[in-house]
Design an enzyme around this catalytic site. Structure first.
Site, PDB file in Angstrom:
ATOM      1  N   ALA A  48       0.798  -1.227   0.000  1.00 36.09           N
ATOM      2  CA  ALA A  48       0.000   0.000   0.000  1.00 36.09           C
ATOM      3  C   ALA A  48       0.837   1.287   0.000  1.00 36.09           C
ATOM      4  O   ALA A  48       0.636   2.159  -0.855  1.00 36.09           O
ATOM      5  CB  ALA A  48      -0.976  -0.029   1.188  1.00 36.09           C
ATOM      6  N   GLN A 179       4.166 -13.348  -2.057  1.00 33.64           N
ATOM      7  CA  GLN A 179       4.976 -12.215  -1.589  1.00 33.64           C
ATOM      8  C   GLN A 179       5.788 -12.582  -0.347  1.00 33.64           C
ATOM      9  O   GLN A 179       6.866 -12.029  -0.120  1.00 33.64           O
ATOM     10  CB  GLN A 179       4.072 -11.015  -1.265  1.00 33.64           C
ATOM     11  CG  GLN A 179       3.396 -10.373  -2.466  1.00 33.64           C
ATOM     12  CD  GLN A 179       2.013 -10.924  -2.712  1.00 33.64           C
ATOM     13  OE1 GLN A 179       1.740 -12.092  -2.453  1.00 33.64           O
ATOM     14  NE2 GLN A 179       1.124 -10.088  -3.220  1.00 33.64           N
ATOM     15  N   ASP A 220      -4.029  -2.582   3.966  1.00 33.65           N
ATOM     16  CA  ASP A 220      -4.246  -1.803   2.735  1.00 33.65           C
ATOM     17  C   ASP A 220      -5.253  -0.689   2.949  1.00 33.65           C
ATOM     18  O   ASP A 220      -5.222   0.324   2.250  1.00 33.65           O
ATOM     19  CB  ASP A 220      -4.686  -2.723   1.602  1.00 33.65           C
ATOM     20  CG  ASP A 220      -3.493  -3.507   1.093  1.00 33.65           C
ATOM     21  OD1 ASP A 220      -3.144  -4.524   1.719  1.00 33.65           O
ATOM     22  OD2 ASP A 220      -2.873  -3.063   0.116  1.00 33.65           O
TER      23      ASP A 220
HETATM   24  O1  MRU Z   1      -1.255  -7.216  -3.314  1.00 35.23           O
HETATM   25  P1  MRU Z   1      -0.139  -6.553  -2.555  1.00 35.23           P
HETATM   26  O2  MRU Z   1       1.144  -7.299  -2.589  1.00 35.23           O
HETATM   27  O3  MRU Z   1       0.010  -5.095  -2.929  1.00 35.23           O
HETATM   28  O4  MRU Z   1      -0.670  -6.589  -1.050  1.00 35.23           O
HETATM   29  C1  MRU Z   1       0.135  -6.042  -0.036  1.00 35.23           C
HETATM   30  C2  MRU Z   1      -0.434  -6.191   1.304  1.00 35.23           C
HETATM   31  O5  MRU Z   1      -1.517  -6.713   1.492  1.00 35.23           O
HETATM   32  C3  MRU Z   1       0.338  -5.579   2.430  1.00 35.23           C
HETATM   33  O6  MRU Z   1       0.157  -6.298   3.612  1.00 35.23           O
HETATM   34  C4  MRU Z   1      -0.128  -4.145   2.651  1.00 35.23           C
HETATM   35  O7  MRU Z   1      -0.195  -3.447   1.434  1.00 35.23           O
HETATM   36  C5  MRU Z   1       0.764  -3.409   3.596  1.00 35.23           C
HETATM   37  S1  MRU Z   1       2.384  -3.130   2.910  1.00 35.23           S
HETATM   38  C6  MRU Z   1       3.229  -2.234   4.107  1.00 35.23           C
END
Ligand code: MRU
Length: 322
Positions: A48, A179, A220
């Site tokens: 995010a 991830q 997010d």
């Molecule tokens: O789909 P992504 O990889 O963008 O999702 C990321 C997440 O869900 C993270 O936990 C969130 O964005 C926080 S990142 C500090």
């Protein structure tokens, strides 16, 4: 830690392509806002806060090319729907009383630098919640790659580890895009923090075996009542943690708070392409014709979250963000 997800350079925005990590280190050079929009949508940059920072630089590229600012703002905002940091960063650029390139660029750089500073403070506040000899479970990637640096949930782990409190991290693989396995593992290896990756389904048996002292995840979007959208699987961890009496903590900058959204039911949850589930590492594993439901995020009710850590401090339930 020296990892950064992007760098501003004379010829444009240099973006570390997170789709290629950890096996290849590929930098994309983006010269226009459409390139930034595509990189966010296709997840060359993700997480995010990092999405918000990239969008701010996308606005700077638009200002440099003298593109109509509402056109770039609308286009960038359409890249991904759930992370509110994206809209927060675009709104911040739109609130400037000028579309002068230098001013917009300085604002984007300020957003990036502020995020890094926020993360350091989140790390400091959150480390206070980490017991000695902690075994911490986390999901997705919330580290330097997902932010302006240091990280949110992973920032707490980093700070607590530097204080000598962390003996083991469990990083959920985080299907379907992995991830945790690809990015969090890569960051933890570089920082020499002891960890093991686990299949997402292993979290429950680890908790039952009393191997986890704390669960910490990113966010997010956090609604006014604390309901939190985060990577798919976070809700499952929260339910498991509550049922095993393990504290469950969310870490995020205040830019992830969305007080205008009353509760989680109003947060748009992104659904992504079925191939993310049907393929592993680009190899098709699901049968042709297989129907798929592929939400990128899930919702954790605020009542399952023991603490929400931001740069301002530790918020406790019942949450009432304004
Ligand atoms: O789909 P992504 O990889 O963008 O999702 C990321 C997440 O869900 C993270 O936990 C969130 O964005 C926080 S990142 C500090």
């Amino acid at each position: 830690m020296s990892v950064v997800p992007m760098r501003w350079a004379e010829d444009g925005l240099l973006l570390l392509d997170q789709r290629c990590l950890p096996l290849e280190t590929t930098w994309l050079t983006l010269n226009d806002w459409q390139g930034v929009r595509d990189a966010i949508r296709d997840m060359a940059v993700r997480g995010a806060p990092a999405i918000g920072i990239a969008a701010a630089y996308g606005m700077a590229l638009a200002a440099r090319s003298k593109v109509e600012r509402s056109e770039a703002a609308t286009g960038l905002a359409a890249s991904r729907p759930t992370a509110v940091n994206l809209f927060w960063a675009i709104d911040r650029i739109m609130a400037l009383d000028t579309w002068d390139y230098g001013t917009v660029l300085r604002e984007a750089q300020a957003i990036e630098a502020e995020d890094r500073a926020c993360n350091e403070r989140i790390g400091a506040h959150g480390a206070g919640l980490v017991p000695d000899r902690a075994r911490i479970l986390t999901i997705c990637n919330t580290g330097s790659l997902a932010t302006g640096g240091h990280g949110t949930a992973l920032g707490i782990i980093r700070t607590a580890h530097a204080q000598g409190k962390v003996v083991q991290v469990y990083a959920c693989e985080t299907r379907p895009r992995q991830q945790g396995l690809r990015l969090t593992a890569w960051e933890l290896l570089q920082d020499q923090i002891p960890f093991a990756c686990i299949a997402d389904g292993a979290a429950g048996s680890l908790m039952r075996a009393r191997e986890v002292d704390l669960v910490v995840a990113g966010a997010d979007r956090i609604a006014a009542n604390g309901d939190t959208a985060n990577k798919l699987g976070t809700y499952t961890l929260a339910v498991l943690a509550r049922s095993h009496g393990i504290p469950f903590v969310i870490a995020a900058p205040e830019s992830t708070l969305d007080p205008k959204t009353e509760n989680g039911a109003l947060i748009p949850i992104e659904e992504r392409d079925p191939t993310e589930l049907l393929e592993v590492g680009g190899v098709r594993v699901g049968p042709i014709g297989c129907p798929v439901f592929n939400p990128a995020f899930d919702l954790t009710p605020g009542k399952l979250i023991d603490a929400i850590v931001t740069e301002q401090g530790v918020h406790r339930a019942p949450y009432r963000f304004r």
